[in-house]
Every structure is written in structure tokens, then in C-alpha cells.
Design an enzyme around this catalytic site. Structure first.
Site, mmCIF file in Angstrom:
data_model
loop_
_atom_site.group_PDB
_atom_site.id
_atom_site.type_symbol
_atom_site.label_atom_id
_atom_site.label_comp_id
_atom_site.label_asym_id
_atom_site.label_seq_id
_atom_site.Cartn_x
_atom_site.Cartn_y
_atom_site.Cartn_z
ATOM 1 N N SER A 198 -6.417 0.825 1.919
ATOM 2 C CA SER A 198 -5.830 -0.182 1.021
ATOM 3 C C SER A 198 -4.661 -0.981 1.567
ATOM 4 O O SER A 198 -4.311 -2.007 0.989
ATOM 5 C CB SER A 198 -5.422 0.488 -0.294
ATOM 6 O OG SER A 198 -4.534 1.559 -0.044
ATOM 7 N N LYS A 246 -3.543 -6.329 -2.627
ATOM 8 C CA LYS A 246 -2.783 -6.832 -3.771
ATOM 9 C C LYS A 246 -2.872 -8.354 -3.956
ATOM 10 O O LYS A 246 -2.662 -8.866 -5.051
ATOM 11 C CB LYS A 246 -1.312 -6.435 -3.649
ATOM 12 C CG LYS A 246 -1.032 -4.964 -3.847
ATOM 13 C CD LYS A 246 -1.179 -4.568 -5.302
ATOM 14 C CE LYS A 246 -0.475 -3.277 -5.670
ATOM 15 N NZ LYS A 246 -0.658 -2.167 -4.750
HETATM 16 C C1 LIG Z 1 -0.739 -0.905 -4.903
HETATM 17 C C2 LIG Z 1 -1.366 -0.071 -3.872
HETATM 18 C C3 LIG Z 1 -2.219 0.992 -4.193
HETATM 19 C C4 LIG Z 1 -2.512 1.416 -5.623
HETATM 20 O O1 LIG Z 1 -2.969 0.395 -6.469
HETATM 21 P P1 LIG Z 1 -2.752 0.492 -8.049
HETATM 22 O O2 LIG Z 1 -3.456 -0.669 -8.623
HETATM 23 O O3 LIG Z 1 -1.268 0.471 -8.310
HETATM 24 O O4 LIG Z 1 -3.314 1.815 -8.486
HETATM 25 C C5 LIG Z 1 -2.814 1.683 -3.149
HETATM 26 N N1 LIG Z 1 -2.568 1.382 -1.873
HETATM 27 C C6 LIG Z 1 -1.743 0.384 -1.510
HETATM 28 C C7 LIG Z 1 -1.533 0.111 -0.071
HETATM 29 C C8 LIG Z 1 -1.112 -0.374 -2.506
HETATM 30 O O5 LIG Z 1 -0.289 -1.366 -2.145
#
Ligand SMILES: *Cc1c(COP(=O)(O)O)cnc(C)c1O
Length: 337
Positions: A314, A60
Site C-alpha cells: 500500500s 491515498k
Molecule cells: C492509509 C494507509 C493504509 C490504511 O488505509 P485505511 O483506509 O486508513 O484503512 C494502509 N497503508 C498505507 C501505506 C496507508 O497510507
């Protein structure tokens, strides 16, 4: 993918923004690593894009920094406000601190304490409001109106999407050999839109597969309805993706760039957290394991073999106390690869 000239123009617009995004003033280029045990168990080469290794432990920071750095001096002076289930909040807080911008962050009341502390420790003001993300969002939008601060969406903004898209730019540079599919976790769709725009413009043969929690499958719902729908309720175990409606900007890209969406259960996420641990000795949060859970389901359903499949790992912001529950569920399910 047969896209129209108009759609190609949209992708080109994002590719230019992605190439110009100055995210490396704060984000790092993360490794793209083979997951040996998963690869052997699944009979496909599985690679993990290690976004859990970013400062703030999720991707993010890329979108947040790219948005904040491009604000006008006047907007920077007035400050920013955002709503977030946690990871975007930490990204905005760190980017704002770095750029000397005042930040207020509205988070749902049930946000894991670790994520709240992650924001407070970066000097941002935290407002806890509402049972889930939609309520926090409504409150943040109202505060933005009252205070004149710029609202920074966690996903529904072209600059945020372009920042997240730098993940794909790295992947295509790091992996130049054959590549069959990239599995991307989906919340509000900012990450997958940035990745899909970049990849479909340059290597349209690579499949882009969204992976959603079955308790917040807002992209699957929108694709099948042909329009963005609001889910009546949203489960928060995978709190990073607990979003009720896919973003408008993201959906504009996803509707023609996403090849398929897979949904997975909470137990499948717990098993995937263990698989990632076994291969990396790192723990991810439930949302962070979505893509690996999606790869397992995809291979089981399609009997894919000998392919190269990439999962976006992510994020890693999980409360330590939750690990007991995750380990229990993974054990009950035998955590098969
Ligand atoms: C925000 C987030 C997502 C998804 O991202 P989007 O852009 O909202 O689709 C996936 N994994 C993690 C750990 C996140 O913080």
C-alpha cells in the site's frame, strides 16, 4: 457471505460509485505482480498489487482525488482541510494542486519528515499539531469549523472509500483466474471497505482478510465488540495505519464483508519489508508491508497450499534513516519467508 437485501443495496451503491470514480486523471493503474520467492517459500501463488508505485507513493491519491473532484464550485473556492498521518496528506495536497483548491493539512508532530516535505512541496499549508492522529484530527475539525473549509476525512467518507475501491476494480480485471483471498492493510478502514464492497458484490467467494498492526488493531476490536471502540493507545511504527477508531462508513461495510482480521507485530512487518524487497527490489513503509506479513501468518496458521493470495502493497513513504532499524530487526528475526 449471506447478506441481506439491505446490505446488497449498500454494496451496489459503492460499486456504482467505484465504477464512476474519475481517479485516473491523477492516479495510475498499478501492476499486479507475482512475488516469485515468496510464492515458492509459502507454497501458494502470492501476487502484489503495487500501490507503492502511485504518484505520492501510496493509494491515498485515489480517495483524495475522488473526494475533491466532486466538491461543488463553492466548496472548491473555500478550500479544504484535512488531518493525516502523512499519506492522505500528500494525496490531498497533490489533488488540490491539480484542481486549483487551497489545502491546509494538520499532521501529528511526529510525522516522518519525508511526508511533511511531500506535502509542502505540493504547495499545501502544513500545521503540525498533537502527539498522534486523534489530536491532529480534533484540531483539523475545529479549524474547518472556524474557516468554513471542507473537511476531507482520510477514510471516513463514502467518496474516499469509493476512490480506494478502484484498487479492487483493477485487481478483478487484472486477475480473472481463481482467487482465494485478498489481504488488505487496515488503518481507519477506507481501503478495505472499498475493496470489500466491490469484491463481495461481484465475487463473494473471494475472502477479504484485514491485516492490522497489533498496536492499532481497531477493526479487530470493533468486530469483536460488535461496535466501534476507541483504542486506549496506539503505536506509531506503522504510522500509515495508526488510527484509534475504525471509521463509521467503513465499519458499516466491514462488519459483514470482512471474513477475518489478522494482527502482526512490528518485527513481522520488518521481515515482510525484506521479503518484498527480495522479490521487487522496492522498499515499502511498515504499513505497506502489513498485507504480506498477514499472508505469511495466514499460511502458517491455516497450512493453506496451492492458493492464489493477493497482498495490497500500500505505500513506500519511509524515512531513509529508518531503514537501519528495519534491517536490524529483519536480520534478528532471520526474515524467514
Ligand atoms: C492509509 C494507509 C493504509 C490504511 O488505509 P485505511 O483506509 O486508513 O484503512 C494502509 N497503508 C498505507 C501505506 C496507508 O497510507
Amino acid at each position: 457471505m449471506n447478506s441481506t437485501p439491505c446490505q446488497q443495496t449498500l454494496l451496489e451503491h459503492y460499486v456504482k460509485k467505484i465504477l464512476a470514480a474519475p481517479v485516473y486523471e491523477l492516479a495510475v493503474r498499478t501492476p499486479l505482480q507475482v512475488a516469485p520467492a515468496l510464492s515458492a517459500a509459502l507454497g501458494n501463488q502470492v501476487l502484489l498489487k503495487r500501490e507503492d508505485l502511485q504518484p505520492t507513493f501510496s493509494f491515498k491519491i485515489r480517495g483524495a482525488y475522488n473526494k475533491l473532484v466532486q466538491l461543488s464550485d463553492e466548496q472548491k473556492a473555500r478550500g479544504v482541510i484535512t488531518a493525516s498521518a502523512g499519506n492522505h496528506a500528500q494525496g490531498v495536497a497533490l489533488a488540490a494542486l491539480e484542481l486549483g483548491i487551497a489545502a491546509t493539512i494538520v499532521m501529528p508532530c511526529k510525522t516522518p519528515e519525508l511526508k511533511v516535505l511531500g506535502v509542502r512541496s505540493r504547495a499545501a499549508e502544513v500545521v503540525l499539531h498533537g502527539q498522534s492522529f486523534p489530536f491532529a484530527l480534533a484540531h483539523a475539525l475545529q479549524l474547518a469549523e472556524e474557516t468554513g473549509r471542507t473537511f476531507v476525512s482520510p477514510f471516513d467518507d463514502p467518496d474516499v472509500i469509493a476512490g480506494q475501491g478502484t484498487v479492487a476494480m483493477e485487481i478483478l480485471r487484472q486477475h480473472q483466474g481463481p482467487l482465494d483471498a485478498i489481504f488488505v492493510p487496515v488503518g481507519g478502514g477506507g481501503l478495505i471497505a472499498g475493496i470489500a464492497a466491490y469484491v463481495k458484490y461481484l465475487r463473494p467467494e473471494v475472502r477479504i482478510i484485514g491485516v492490522e498492526s497489533e498496536h492499532s488493531a481497531c477493526l479487530a476490536a470493533a468486530l469483536s465488540a460488535g461496535t466501534r471502540v476507541v483504542l486506549p493507545s496506539v503505536g506509531t511504527f506503522a504510522d500509515g495505519v495508526a488510527v484509534a477508531q475504525i471509521g463509521a462508513y467503513g465499519f458499516e461495510v466491514c462488519r459483514f464483508c470482512v471474513d477475518e482480521v489478522i494482527t502482526v507485530s512490528n518485527d513481522e512487518l520488518c521481515a515482510a519489508i525484506k521479503n518484498i524487497y527480495d522479490d521487487t527490489r522496492s522498499i515499502t513503509e511498515p504499513s505497506g508491508a502489513l498485507a504480506v506479513a498477514g499472508i505469511k501468518k495466514y499460511v502458517a496458521q491455516t497450512r493453506a497450499a496451492g492458493q492464489t493470495l493477493i497482498a495490497i502493497d500500500s505505500g513506500a513513504n519511509i524515512n531513509f534513516d529508518s531503514l537501519r532499524h528495519v534491517a536490524e530487526r529483519a536480520a534478528l528475526n532471520g526474515a524467514p519467508a
